[in-house]
Design a protein around this motif. Structure first.
Motif, mmCIF file in Angstrom:
data_model
loop_
_atom_site.group_PDB
_atom_site.id
_atom_site.type_symbol
_atom_site.label_atom_id
_atom_site.label_comp_id
_atom_site.label_asym_id
_atom_site.label_seq_id
_atom_site.Cartn_x
_atom_site.Cartn_y
_atom_site.Cartn_z
ATOM 1 N N ALA A 166 0.850 -1.191 0.000
ATOM 2 C CA ALA A 166 0.000 0.000 0.000
ATOM 3 C C ALA A 166 0.883 1.238 0.000
ATOM 4 O O ALA A 166 2.045 1.181 0.391
ATOM 5 N N PRO A 167 0.365 2.380 -0.448
ATOM 6 C CA PRO A 167 1.159 3.593 -0.465
ATOM 7 C C PRO A 167 1.604 3.980 0.945
ATOM 8 O O PRO A 167 0.923 3.703 1.921
ATOM 9 N N ALA A 168 2.748 4.616 1.013
ATOM 10 C CA ALA A 168 3.286 5.031 2.303
ATOM 11 C C ALA A 168 2.396 6.087 2.927
ATOM 12 O O ALA A 168 1.805 6.910 2.234
ATOM 13 N N VAL A 169 2.305 6.081 4.232
ATOM 14 C CA VAL A 169 1.468 7.035 4.929
ATOM 15 C C VAL A 169 2.312 8.123 5.576
ATOM 16 O O VAL A 169 1.805 9.081 6.095
ATOM 17 N N GLY A 196 -13.437 5.854 13.098
ATOM 18 C CA GLY A 196 -14.348 4.805 13.545
ATOM 19 C C GLY A 196 -13.586 3.659 14.175
ATOM 20 O O GLY A 196 -12.370 3.523 14.003
ATOM 21 N N PRO A 197 -14.291 2.783 14.915
ATOM 22 C CA PRO A 197 -13.606 1.693 15.606
ATOM 23 C C PRO A 197 -12.937 0.703 14.658
ATOM 24 O O PRO A 197 -11.917 0.112 15.001
ATOM 25 N N ALA A 198 -13.480 0.509 13.475
ATOM 26 C CA ALA A 198 -12.925 -0.465 12.541
ATOM 27 C C ALA A 198 -11.798 0.115 11.692
ATOM 28 O O ALA A 198 -11.000 -0.619 11.121
ATOM 29 N N GLY A 199 -11.743 1.440 11.566
ATOM 30 C CA GLY A 199 -10.753 2.044 10.683
ATOM 31 C C GLY A 199 -11.123 1.776 9.235
ATOM 32 O O GLY A 199 -12.269 1.451 8.910
ATOM 33 N N ILE A 200 -10.162 1.928 8.333
ATOM 34 C CA ILE A 200 -10.416 1.698 6.907
ATOM 35 C C ILE A 200 -9.112 1.262 6.249
ATOM 36 O O ILE A 200 -8.033 1.715 6.633
ATOM 37 N N THR A 201 -9.205 0.376 5.267
ATOM 38 C CA THR A 201 -8.025 -0.064 4.520
ATOM 39 C C THR A 201 -7.954 0.708 3.210
ATOM 40 O O THR A 201 -8.921 1.352 2.796
ATOM 41 N N ILE A 202 -6.807 0.620 2.569
ATOM 42 C CA ILE A 202 -6.638 1.271 1.268
ATOM 43 C C ILE A 202 -7.652 0.706 0.267
ATOM 44 O O ILE A 202 -8.265 1.453 -0.500
ATOM 45 N N GLU A 203 -7.835 -0.612 0.279
ATOM 46 C CA GLU A 203 -8.776 -1.252 -0.652
ATOM 47 C C GLU A 203 -10.198 -0.743 -0.420
ATOM 48 O O GLU A 203 -10.948 -0.510 -1.369
ATOM 49 N N TRP A 218 -11.219 6.043 -5.821
ATOM 50 C CA TRP A 218 -9.892 6.611 -6.019
ATOM 51 C C TRP A 218 -8.899 5.541 -6.440
ATOM 52 O O TRP A 218 -9.135 4.355 -6.270
ATOM 53 N N LYS A 219 -7.768 5.987 -6.962
ATOM 54 C CA LYS A 219 -6.632 5.107 -7.213
ATOM 55 C C LYS A 219 -5.786 5.084 -5.943
ATOM 56 O O LYS A 219 -5.999 5.882 -5.029
ATOM 57 N N LYS A 220 -4.790 4.179 -5.889
ATOM 58 C CA LYS A 220 -3.940 4.086 -4.698
ATOM 59 C C LYS A 220 -3.236 5.404 -4.420
ATOM 60 O O LYS A 220 -3.134 5.840 -3.273
ATOM 61 N N GLN A 221 -2.740 6.055 -5.456
ATOM 62 C CA GLN A 221 -2.029 7.314 -5.252
ATOM 63 C C GLN A 221 -2.977 8.393 -4.749
ATOM 64 O O GLN A 221 -2.598 9.229 -3.931
ATOM 65 N N ASP A 222 -4.230 8.379 -5.206
ATOM 66 C CA ASP A 222 -5.209 9.342 -4.718
ATOM 67 C C ASP A 222 -5.465 9.124 -3.226
ATOM 68 O O ASP A 222 -5.637 10.083 -2.465
#
Length: 153
Positions: free
Chosen positions: A78-81, A108-115, A123-127
């Motif tokens: 995944a892209p660097a944060v 939120g409690p679950a958070g979110i993944t890039i996917e 969005w794309k990964k870079q976005d």
């Protein structure tokens, strides 16, 4: 210098070369072609032939050290944060915007993944990486990736 090298000089370099050859104090030429002509004429007037540039000396490279090969990175990384420090005067994103929606999901409690970001926002990964960077820079939200790959703010 040969003609090709003279033609590859910038305007400032042409002026400096011309002034060195003639002893004049020209500030600039009307255009590049005029500068090239005048520098060539200055070489000719001095009876000098533009000298060929000496070949660069080959640099000796140190022998590569024998080190164990590093472990390959995962293919779907995944892209660097890692992002720059947040700017002063941070404020909340505009309500109803995608950035506000993303920040809500990250908090939120679950958070979110890039996917999930790709699917949810289109969005794309870079976005996604850019959105995370903007959250930190513009809104001061520090985003952290957990060991499970989930992003949280």
């Amino acid at each position: 210098m040969n003609r090709n090298e003279i033609e590859s000089l910038s305007g400032k370099e042409l002026v400096a070369t011309y002034n060195r050859l003639t002893g004049e104090d020209v500030k600039r030429f009307a255009n590049h072609a005029t500068g090239v002509k005048r520098v060539l004429a200055a070489y000719k007037a001095q009876g000098e032939k533009p000298a060929a540039k000496p070949a660069p000396k080959p640099e000796s490279k140190p022998a590569p050290e024998t080190q164990p090969a590093a472990a390959p990175k995962p293919a779907a990384a995944a892209p660097a944060v890692e992002t720059p420090a947040p700017a002063a005067g941070n404020k909340a994103p505009r309500p109803g915007s995608k950035r506000a929606e993303l920040l809500e999901a990250l908090r939120g409690p679950a958070g979110i993944t890039i996917e999930q970001m790709i699917e949810r926002f289109g969005w794309k990964k870079q976005d996604c990486a850019d959105a995370l960077r903007l959250l930190k820079v513009k809104n001061g939200a520090a985003v952290v990736r957990g060991e499970d790959g989930v992003l949280r703010a």
